[in-house]
Scaffold this motif. Structure first.
Motif, mmCIF file in Angstrom:
data_model
loop_
_atom_site.group_PDB
_atom_site.id
_atom_site.type_symbol
_atom_site.label_atom_id
_atom_site.label_comp_id
_atom_site.label_asym_id
_atom_site.label_seq_id
_atom_site.Cartn_x
_atom_site.Cartn_y
_atom_site.Cartn_z
ATOM 1 N N PHE A 65 99.905 -2.392 -51.758
ATOM 2 C CA PHE A 65 98.441 -3.884 -51.754
ATOM 3 C C PHE A 65 98.223 -4.087 -50.333
ATOM 4 O O PHE A 65 99.582 -4.492 -50.251
ATOM 5 C CB PHE A 65 97.324 -3.518 -52.786
ATOM 6 N N THR A 66 97.247 -4.436 -49.944
ATOM 7 C CA THR A 66 96.842 -5.511 -49.546
ATOM 8 C C THR A 66 95.588 -6.918 -49.362
ATOM 9 O O THR A 66 94.822 -5.622 -49.925
ATOM 10 C CB THR A 66 96.945 -5.428 -47.923
ATOM 11 N N SER A 67 95.696 -7.370 -49.893
ATOM 12 C CA SER A 67 94.711 -8.893 -50.530
ATOM 13 C C SER A 67 94.564 -9.268 -49.998
ATOM 14 O O SER A 67 94.936 -9.993 -49.474
ATOM 15 C CB SER A 67 94.612 -8.375 -51.623
ATOM 16 N N HIS A 102 95.747 -5.824 -43.582
ATOM 17 C CA HIS A 102 94.190 -5.328 -44.578
ATOM 18 C C HIS A 102 92.899 -5.529 -43.523
ATOM 19 O O HIS A 102 92.975 -4.101 -43.251
ATOM 20 C CB HIS A 102 93.654 -6.637 -44.929
ATOM 21 N N ARG A 152 99.522 -7.376 -59.631
ATOM 22 C CA ARG A 152 100.005 -7.417 -58.632
ATOM 23 C C ARG A 152 101.160 -7.851 -58.179
ATOM 24 O O ARG A 152 100.962 -9.309 -58.883
ATOM 25 C CB ARG A 152 98.855 -7.735 -57.442
ATOM 26 N N ASN A 197 92.100 -12.916 -51.284
ATOM 27 C CA ASN A 197 91.410 -14.142 -52.022
ATOM 28 C C ASN A 197 90.747 -15.051 -52.272
ATOM 29 O O ASN A 197 91.194 -16.154 -51.579
ATOM 30 C CB ASN A 197 92.011 -13.603 -54.003
ATOM 31 N N ASP A 256 87.646 -11.366 -54.237
ATOM 32 C CA ASP A 256 88.761 -11.049 -53.795
ATOM 33 C C ASP A 256 87.986 -9.481 -53.357
ATOM 34 O O ASP A 256 87.457 -8.934 -54.024
ATOM 35 C CB ASP A 256 89.820 -10.921 -55.550
ATOM 36 N N LYS A 287 90.573 -5.929 -52.301
ATOM 37 C CA LYS A 287 91.866 -5.489 -51.799
ATOM 38 C C LYS A 287 91.950 -3.771 -51.726
ATOM 39 O O LYS A 287 91.537 -3.583 -52.025
ATOM 40 C CB LYS A 287 92.219 -6.015 -53.663
ATOM 41 N N SER A 299 96.295 -14.257 -48.934
ATOM 42 C CA SER A 299 95.980 -13.512 -49.206
ATOM 43 C C SER A 299 97.302 -13.490 -49.248
ATOM 44 O O SER A 299 98.289 -13.409 -50.001
ATOM 45 C CB SER A 299 96.209 -13.161 -47.401
ATOM 46 N N GLU A 346 101.266 -2.753 -56.840
ATOM 47 C CA GLU A 346 100.055 -2.457 -58.321
ATOM 48 C C GLU A 346 100.856 -1.857 -58.437
ATOM 49 O O GLU A 346 100.914 -0.882 -58.153
ATOM 50 C CB GLU A 346 99.106 -3.117 -57.610
#
Length: 299
Positions: A124-126, A18, A174, A128, A110, A112, A159, A164
């Motif tokens: 993707f990497t996220s 991230h 996602r 929240n 959140d 992303k 994480s 996505e």
């Protein structure tokens, strides 16, 4: 202190990708801001009921107050995207002869970073975060209260790394086969009153679930000029304890109907199934008339 140090190291490793993605975007962000889309809304609502002492139909004098603050800041240029959103919701109600009680309470953040691979798919990497503002109580006879939750008790930091699917601006899904989650219960008084302690081992403040799958779906649509729906669904499955009954589900729904430019009716609903909280399905809903101010640079 040892647990905190271990947690910080683990979180740094999980969020490494991230951070790398954010670094890749940094130069672009300072050069040009025309690739940003932002939205902000803030609402206030107030409800009141009063009855005379001889009102034969019955009723309880009451007042209720609620607030809503929500925002988005999304960046997209070429194959890169960076989406951020937050929701802050709080409400209280006071019935005659009772203490103030919460009617709504939520903090959700959140972030992303995505990299488009082609078509409607992206890597993707996220990250929240979910918790609440203030203490929550279970009320018994004679308005007796028992503390069962609070700020960071519980709190969830999740994480995710995966793919996505986003066919349009309204819907996104996602799929994260690697999605570590940290569950916090920092107040020992909550631990004393909640036997399962939201899944956190008694005597500890953090539970780490490394091997897990997360599904995260959103659907936001302006149905008409005066009616909008916002939904968010989250599923979390720990591979180590995987079974149908141990999978966590959460569905948030918000309907906003505009009456005038600033006056609106808002319906919110939260539906949760999490065995670490309760063996049954939890739900809450609220309907309010109030003032909503909204600004956006969407084209």
């Amino acid at each position: 202190m040892k647990h905190l140090f271990t947690y910080l190291i683990a979180l740094t490793l999980v969020c490494h990708s991230h951070a790398q993605s954010l670094d890749s975007l940094a130069n672009e962000l300072v050069k040009d801001t025309t690739y940003w889309q932002s939205e902000f809304s803030a609402g206030l609502n107030f409800n009141q009921a009063a009855f005379s002492g001889n009102w034969k139909a019955g009723g309880v004098n009451s007042v209720a107050f609620g607030t809503l603050i929500a925002g988005k800041a999304n960046y997209a240029k070429g194959k890169w995207s960076w989406d951020n959103q937050g929701e802050l919701i709080y409400g209280i109600v006071k019935n005659e002869g009772q203490q103030f009680r919460k009617s709504n309470d939520r903090i959700f953040l959140d972030s992303k970073v995505g990299y488009k691979t082609g078509g409607n798919w992206s890597y993707f990497t996220s990250l929240n975060f979910l918790t609440q503002f203030s203490d929550g109580f279970e009320f018994g006879p004679a308005d007796q209260s028992t503390l069962i939750s609070g700020f960071l008790s519980p709190a969830f930091l999740t994480s995710a790394i995966g793919m996505e699917y986003k066919p349009n601006d309204e819907f996104a899904l996602r799929i994260a086969p690697f999605s570590p989650r940290l569950t916090f219960v920092t107040d020992p008084n909550v631990s004393a009153n909640v036997p399962n302690n939201y899944g956190v081992p008694i005597g500890q403040t953090v539970r780490t679930e490394w091997l897990a799958l997360q599904l995260f779906a959103t659907y936001d649509k302006d149905i008409t000029d005066n009616l909008a729906i916002k939904t968010r669904y989250q599923m979390f499955a720990n591979y180590e304890t995987l079974a149908f009954r141990t999978i966590d589900h959460r569905l948030d729904v918000m309907l906003i109907a505009k009456i005038t430019r600033f006056v609106d009716v808002t319906f919110t609903s939260i539906n949760v199934y999490d065995l670490d909280m309760d063996p049954g399905i939890q739900y809450s809903q609220a309907l309010a008339l109030g003032i909503l101010y909204k600004v956006s640079n969407k084209k």
